[in-house]
Design a protein around this motif. Structure first.
Motif, PDB file in Angstrom:
ATOM      1  N   LEU A 285       0.655  -1.271   0.090  1.00 47.35           N
ATOM      2  CA  LEU A 285      -0.173  -0.282  -0.085  1.00 47.35           C
ATOM      3  C   LEU A 285       0.867   1.654  -0.234  1.00 47.35           C
ATOM      4  O   LEU A 285       0.373   1.927  -0.150  1.00 47.35           O
ATOM      5  N   ILE A 288       2.033   1.673  -3.045  1.00 51.68           N
ATOM      6  CA  ILE A 288       1.183   2.424  -4.290  1.00 51.68           C
ATOM      7  C   ILE A 288       1.248   3.877  -3.751  1.00 51.68           C
ATOM      8  O   ILE A 288       0.827   5.014  -4.826  1.00 51.68           O
ATOM      9  N   SER A 289       1.063   4.600  -2.919  1.00 51.63           N
ATOM     10  CA  SER A 289       0.706   5.208  -2.592  1.00 51.63           C
ATOM     11  C   SER A 289       2.075   6.050  -2.751  1.00 51.63           C
ATOM     12  O   SER A 289       1.898   7.827  -2.851  1.00 51.63           O
ATOM     13  N   LEU A 354       1.757   6.223   8.061  1.00 52.18           N
ATOM     14  CA  LEU A 354       0.162   5.833   7.833  1.00 52.18           C
ATOM     15  C   LEU A 354      -0.823   4.854   7.770  1.00 52.18           C
ATOM     16  O   LEU A 354      -1.903   4.147   7.663  1.00 52.18           O
ATOM     17  N   PHE A 358      -3.100   2.548   8.985  1.00 53.22           N
ATOM     18  CA  PHE A 358      -4.463   2.066   8.601  1.00 53.22           C
ATOM     19  C   PHE A 358      -4.508   0.307   8.241  1.00 53.22           C
ATOM     20  O   PHE A 358      -5.709  -0.048   8.307  1.00 53.22           O
ATOM     21  N   THR A 372      -5.662 -10.156   1.845  1.00 49.88           N
ATOM     22  CA  THR A 372      -6.420 -10.000   0.854  1.00 49.88           C
ATOM     23  C   THR A 372      -5.704  -9.522  -0.221  1.00 49.88           C
ATOM     24  O   THR A 372      -4.915  -9.415  -1.739  1.00 49.88           O
ATOM     25  N   ILE A 373      -4.719  -8.277   0.526  1.00 47.03           N
ATOM     26  CA  ILE A 373      -3.418  -7.469   0.154  1.00 47.03           C
ATOM     27  C   ILE A 373      -2.504  -8.723  -0.533  1.00 47.03           C
ATOM     28  O   ILE A 373      -1.749  -7.800  -1.598  1.00 47.03           O
ATOM     29  N   THR A 376      -3.702  -9.996  -4.061  1.00 41.54           N
ATOM     30  CA  THR A 376      -4.109  -9.077  -4.705  1.00 41.54           C
ATOM     31  C   THR A 376      -1.660  -8.781  -5.173  1.00 41.54           C
ATOM     32  O   THR A 376      -1.898  -8.802  -6.283  1.00 41.54           O
TER      33      THR A 376
ATOM     34  N   LEU B 177      -7.203   2.040  -4.482  1.00 42.87           N
ATOM     35  CA  LEU B 177      -7.201   1.690  -2.683  1.00 42.87           C
ATOM     36  C   LEU B 177      -7.969   0.548  -2.992  1.00 42.87           C
ATOM     37  O   LEU B 177      -7.991  -0.306  -2.495  1.00 42.87           O
ATOM     38  N   ASN B 179      -9.657  -1.395  -4.499  1.00 43.00           N
ATOM     39  CA  ASN B 179      -9.672  -2.512  -5.115  1.00 43.00           C
ATOM     40  C   ASN B 179      -8.470  -3.771  -5.078  1.00 43.00           C
ATOM     41  O   ASN B 179      -8.499  -5.003  -4.979  1.00 43.00           O
ATOM     42  N   ILE B 180      -7.511  -2.607  -4.378  1.00 39.05           N
ATOM     43  CA  ILE B 180      -6.797  -3.831  -3.599  1.00 39.05           C
ATOM     44  C   ILE B 180      -7.389  -4.200  -2.427  1.00 39.05           C
ATOM     45  O   ILE B 180      -6.326  -5.683  -2.211  1.00 39.05           O
ATOM     46  N   LEU B 181      -7.540  -3.630  -1.482  1.00 36.26           N
ATOM     47  CA  LEU B 181      -8.409  -4.049  -0.293  1.00 36.26           C
ATOM     48  C   LEU B 181      -9.110  -5.010  -0.539  1.00 36.26           C
ATOM     49  O   LEU B 181      -8.986  -5.735   0.354  1.00 36.26           O
ATOM     50  N   ARG B 182      -9.866  -5.335  -1.493  1.00 36.16           N
ATOM     51  CA  ARG B 182     -10.877  -5.776  -1.450  1.00 36.16           C
ATOM     52  C   ARG B 182     -10.067  -7.278  -2.583  1.00 36.16           C
ATOM     53  O   ARG B 182     -11.173  -8.203  -2.882  1.00 36.16           O
ATOM     54  N   GLY B 183      -9.038  -7.485  -3.627  1.00 36.36           N
ATOM     55  CA  GLY B 183      -8.452  -8.322  -3.973  1.00 36.36           C
ATOM     56  C   GLY B 183      -8.950  -8.098  -5.726  1.00 36.36           C
ATOM     57  O   GLY B 183      -8.644  -9.641  -5.832  1.00 36.36           O
ATOM     58  N   ILE B 185      -9.016  -8.375  -8.295  1.00 38.80           N
ATOM     59  CA  ILE B 185      -7.920  -8.016  -9.574  1.00 38.80           C
ATOM     60  C   ILE B 185      -8.679  -7.297 -11.157  1.00 38.80           C
ATOM     61  O   ILE B 185      -7.538  -6.724 -12.003  1.00 38.80           O
ATOM     62  N   LEU B 188      -8.802  -3.229 -10.747  1.00 37.69           N
ATOM     63  CA  LEU B 188      -7.577  -3.116 -10.503  1.00 37.69           C
ATOM     64  C   LEU B 188      -7.742  -2.752 -12.007  1.00 37.69           C
ATOM     65  O   LEU B 188      -6.737  -1.889 -12.333  1.00 37.69           O
ATOM     66  N   TYR B 241     -17.846   0.694   2.540  1.00 42.36           N
ATOM     67  CA  TYR B 241     -16.244   0.373   3.071  1.00 42.36           C
ATOM     68  C   TYR B 241     -15.328   1.168   2.566  1.00 42.36           C
ATOM     69  O   TYR B 241     -14.434   1.006   2.262  1.00 42.36           O
ATOM     70  N   TYR B 244     -13.401   3.819   3.963  1.00 44.10           N
ATOM     71  CA  TYR B 244     -12.374   3.943   4.614  1.00 44.10           C
ATOM     72  C   TYR B 244     -11.101   3.852   3.479  1.00 44.10           C
ATOM     73  O   TYR B 244     -10.163   5.021   4.349  1.00 44.10           O
ATOM     74  N   ALA B 245     -11.350   3.442   2.361  1.00 41.49           N
ATOM     75  CA  ALA B 245     -10.483   4.388   1.595  1.00 41.49           C
ATOM     76  C   ALA B 245     -10.017   5.865   1.602  1.00 41.49           C
ATOM     77  O   ALA B 245      -8.965   6.096   1.516  1.00 41.49           O
ATOM     78  N   PHE B 248      -8.152   7.488   4.159  1.00 44.08           N
ATOM     79  CA  PHE B 248      -7.270   7.161   3.868  1.00 44.08           C
ATOM     80  C   PHE B 248      -6.368   8.057   3.450  1.00 44.08           C
ATOM     81  O   PHE B 248      -5.532   8.449   3.597  1.00 44.08           O
ATOM     82  N   ILE B 263      -0.773   8.040  -7.003  1.00 46.09           N
ATOM     83  CA  ILE B 263      -1.263   7.067  -6.721  1.00 46.09           C
ATOM     84  C   ILE B 263      -2.471   5.713  -8.614  1.00 46.09           C
ATOM     85  O   ILE B 263      -2.426   5.342  -8.912  1.00 46.09           O
TER      86      ILE B 263
END
Lengths: 522, 343
Positions: A285, A288-289, A354, A358, A372-373, A376, B177, B179-183, B185, B188, B241, B244-245, B248, B263
């Motif tokens: 993450l 990516i940021s 951060l 998170f 999951t991350i 991915t 973000l 889609n990464i958290l939810r997996g 692909i 994404l 959900y 959250y993204a 962040f 990003i």
């Protein structure tokens, strides 16, 4: 959660009764755990919960919801995962020298203990490589006093000595003296993967009883004396970055350079790092940021080949931080607490901090976040051409990854450049009167700028800054933008940058005479 | 000491651009903003002359600014487009009916034809009724899936060639973000594309001209141009959900304002390994809409709502598609699993 004198987390009935007499706090805690797991599986009390694997022993630890293991099965599973990771990827060849990068934290110390166990076992399951240990002391960059650094290093020294492997303790200040060759990938000396099986057979035939004789004599290395001036230079280098994010990024880059250099000069072909699953999810993450999407696979994958001769591997990537903590506690793996740049910093001090907060908070509410991350990340690969084929000129000077700064039509990079252009004056600011001409053009390094257009007469800072930018990838550019002055970068970076600029200027001059596919990698 | 505009160096600067940090006067800011959108449209070749373009208008700041800028650029640069407004009424009292008033006002201000499609007439359910059945946790799924189809249906009714939505840079970064958290692909890979693929009869291609515009700049633009928009959050959104993204991302922006573009840059440069299973585009057997499964998602969701099984459609349900298609009743066990909803 972990009691000081080592009680297991869901003990059986008789031990519970004893605990209740022992201390009210302990009994309250065990009552809490009983209550919590009462809700989980179909009505069985935690006191009689069996290990899900062997179904005989009582469970001692719960890793994920529903996965309760007894001590023995947990340990077996832990060790098995490590071996399986090395085995299925077939990257480490028998008889190779592997350098373990130990930071003193729980993950890398756990990795060290796994390797120690693996190397010392009976012949048929023995890990067949020769490990060495390296520790980089970053106290100088953090501003620690000499006594603190000495204390930490002597603790680690004792720990390393007890393993019997050769170990090296280096201060980060040595990064200032590195040669420029660190930034060039050296030709790989590995055999390709298809030959793995043949290499194993060969090794077995030649008889590995000679392996003990090959182990190097353990060097007793105490912390080399660090000059005050070097420490000051290092602090200035880190201090020239205005934001904590940039500081951390620079620190990671330089630490990596020093590790790779150590591995190269001492003849190690692999570098093992102890990043856990949690750490890698946070790193993904963060990458990516920071704009490192193109280099994600190299940053977080199992093996990282960007340095050519030395491959970085991450065998601990399937262990969550929780598992490692339980294992270290239950089986008494020693580790040392060492502060970092962002220790005790507020939440929003840097992007890295951060992101870590998170992910940890999200993991508490949604238990599958980290895995999951991680999954991915596993499905991604490095964009563009393979890292082994890319020429020097197409790699970033700081992070040695492929460049991702071709501003294509309709891309984010192009949009940013257009915004910059539109927000600034369209009339170019006149360059400074050529007071620097004499200096700049008569200096020893040949001027890379085109002749006669006055480009080389800009102030040297702008010259270096803009020219360095063209040699950096997107995220390193962003980091360097946060620095107050590029001159503070170590000499090897600046001279390598200069060398590449000269080469590309040369290439431009002779470009019409070069045929396609001219082989530059000799 | 007044700060001068960094672009014209004549007038006093009245704002600081969140995107680059430069201080600009009003006129230069308007010009920079509009010019950036124009460059995005030209570089990505979003439109061809003579096309009819539907602007998805919700009455919020993004779509109001989008309508304004599209009209302005169409005249200034001669795109030769015919513009229309399409609006979707989800049936959320206290939120959507107010924002629809804003859209009607926009229609009069910009003199563009307007078409409103509502969930009620398309599906027979309003969002209020859906939330009563589903609860507050998964309702955003229903709203999003239904709205996509509603927009397409509205576009086909109006016979437009393309739809453009007001998604801004913050939205795209949040989506990466998430889609990464939810997996996810497959998403994404597609989510940073500026326009969707244009195959299929039942689907109208859509694009995001504001993809590189920061949300804060859109607000600044609307504020200084004194545009009229509706600025309340959807009343059902706090539990999504995506929140959250979003938090962040807002924190990231406060540390480093360029992280939004960083990003998006990362998202554009991601590449997926070979051998990873990807969904294949087909059509829904029931309604003919595009779908990667036998039944499209909105048919599955509608079926769940109509049968009183709100969880059908949330989570994995591929095995039940044949049963639904052939109108078989579901077993007791399946019914029980799909009924339980936690509020």
């Amino acid at each position: 959660m972990l009691h000081p004198d080592g009680c297991e987390i869901c003990a059986d009935g008789s031990r519970e009764a004893a605990a209740r007499e022992a201390s009210p706090w302990r009994s309250a805690r065990s009552a809490f755990w009983k209550m919590k797991s009462r809700g989980s599986s179909a009505g069985s009390r935690s006191a009689s919960k069996k290990c899900v694997k062997c179904k005989e022993e009582l469970a001692a630890v719960v890793i994920r919801a529903g996965d309760a293991y007894c001590r023995k099965c947990f340990r077996e599973n832990f060790i098995h995962k490590f071996r399986a990771m090395l085995g299925k990827t077939r990257v480490i060849f028998p008889g190779e020298k592997v350098l373990l990068a130990v930071s003193g934290g729980p993950s890398s110390c756990s990795m060290l203990s796994q390797v120690q166990e693996g190397v010392s076992q009976n012949a048929h399951k023995k890990l067949r490589f020769f490990p060495g240990i390296v520790y980089i002391d970053e106290g100088g960059a953090l501003g620690q006093c000499k006594e603190m650094r000495q204390k930490t290093t002597s603790e680690l020294c004792d720990m390393f000595r007890s393993t019997g492997f050769p170990f090296y303790i280096l201060p980060l200040e040595q990064v200032l003296d590195l040669p420029g060759s660190v930034l060039t990938p050296s030709p790989p000396s590995d055999q390709p993967g298809s030959v793995y099986k043949a290499a194993v057979d060969l090794f077995l035939q030649s008889g590995d009883s000679s392996s003990d004789g090959k182990a190097e004599e353990q060097e007793c290395v105490s912390l080399p004396a660090v000059q005050e001036s070097h420490t000051r230079l290092l602090q200035q280098l880190i201090g020239s970055a205005q934001t904590l994010t940039a500081k951390q990024d620079l620190l990671n880059t330089f630490r990596q350079h020093l590790l790779v250099h150590t591995a190269r000069t001492r003849g190690y072909s692999k570098l093992m790092q102890g990043d856990s699953c949690t750490r890698l999810a946070v790193k993904l993450l963060t990458s990516i940021s920071l704009g490192r999407g193109a280099q994600l696979a190299q940053d977080t994958g199992f093996s990282d080949c960007r340095y050519g001769g030395v491959t970085v591997v991450r065998p601990m990537r399937e262990y969550s931080a929780k598992e490692i903590a339980y294992y270290n506690h239950m089986f008494k793996v020693p580790s040392v607490v060492i502060p970092n740049l962002d220790t005790k910093m507020p939440d929003k001090a840097s992007i890295q901090r951060l992101t870590q907060n998170f992910v940890t908070k999200l993991q508490a509410d949604f238990h599958s976040t980290v895995s999951t991350i991680y999954r991915t990340g596993e499905k991604l690969q490095t964009a563009g051409r393979g890292s082994s084929a890319a020429e020097d000129a197409e790699r970033c000077v700081l992070c040695v990854c492929g460049l991702d700064t071709a501003a294509e039509e309709a891309s984010a990079l192009q949009a940013t450049l257009i915004s910059e252009q539109l927000s600034q004056s369209s009339v170019p600011v006149k360059p400074e009167p050529p007071a620097n001409v004499g200096q700049c053009c008569s200096s020893e390094r040949p001027c890379g700028g085109a002749e006669g257009t006055g480009d080389c007469c800009r102030s040297s800072r702008d010259h270096e800054a803009t020219d360095l930018r063209s040699l950096l990838c997107y995220s390193c550019r962003r980091t360097v933008r946060d620095m107050s002055s590029v001159d503070r970068l170590p000499q090897y970076v600046l001279s390598e940058a200069q060398r590449r600029q000269n080469r590309s200027a040369m290439k431009e001059q002779i470009s019409e005479f070069l045929l396609d596919d001219a082989d530059e990698n000799n | 000491m007044p700060v001068l505009c960094s672009s014209c160096s004549e007038k006093r600067a009245v704002l600081k651009r969140p995107k680059t940090g430069h201080s600009l006067c009003k006129a230069c800011f308007f010009w920079a903003f509009e010019e950036e959108v124009h460059q995005t449209i030209v570089a990505a070749k979003l439109f061809r002359p003579g096309e009819t373009v539907g602007i998805a208008a919700s009455g919020g700041k993004d779509s109001t600014v989008l309508a304004h800028v599209m009209k302005l650029l169409n005249e200034r640069h001669g795109y030769g487009l015919e513009l229309m407004l399409i609006s979707v009424d989800e049936g959320i009292t206290g939120y959507r009916d107010d924002s629809l008033e804003t859209v009607k006002r926009n229609q009069q201000q910009y003199e563009l034809p307007l078409k409103i499609v509502s969930y009620e007439e398309l599906y027979g359910w309003t969002m209020d009724a859906i939330v009563k059945q589903v609860g507050l946790k998964n309702n955003c799924t229903f709203c999003g899936v239904f709205r996509r189809q509603a927009l397409d249906r509205g576009a086909i009714m109006l016979k437009v060639d393309k739809i453009c939505t007001g998604h801004n840079a913050d939205d795209v970064a949040e989506t990466v973000l998430m889609n990464i958290l939810r997996g996810d692909i497959a998403r994404l890979r597609r989510c940073t594309a500026i326009s969707t693929a244009s195959e299929g009869d039942g689907v109208v291609p859509r694009c995001k001209p504001l993809k590189y515009a920061y949300e804060k700049e859109i607000v600044l633009y609307a504020y200084f141009k004194k545009l009229d928009y509706f600025s309340t959050e959807c009343i059902y959104s706090p539990n999504a959900y995506r929140g959250y993204a979003r938090t962040f991302l807002k924190d990231l922006e406060s540390i480093r304002p360029s992280s939004i573009m960083d990003i998006i840059h990362s998202g554009e440069n991601l590449s997926v390994r070979e051998g990873v299973k990807m969904p294949v585009q087909g059509t829904c057997s029931r309604c003919g809409y595009i779908s990667s499964q036998a039944l499209c998602k909105s048919c599955v969701l509608l079926e769940g709502l109509n049968r009183g099984l709100p969880k059908l459609g949330i989570g994995k349900h591929h095995r039940l598609h044949e049963k639904i298609l052939s109108q078989q009743p579901l077993t007791e066990h399946e019914q029980r699993k799909l009924k339980s909803v936690d509020f």
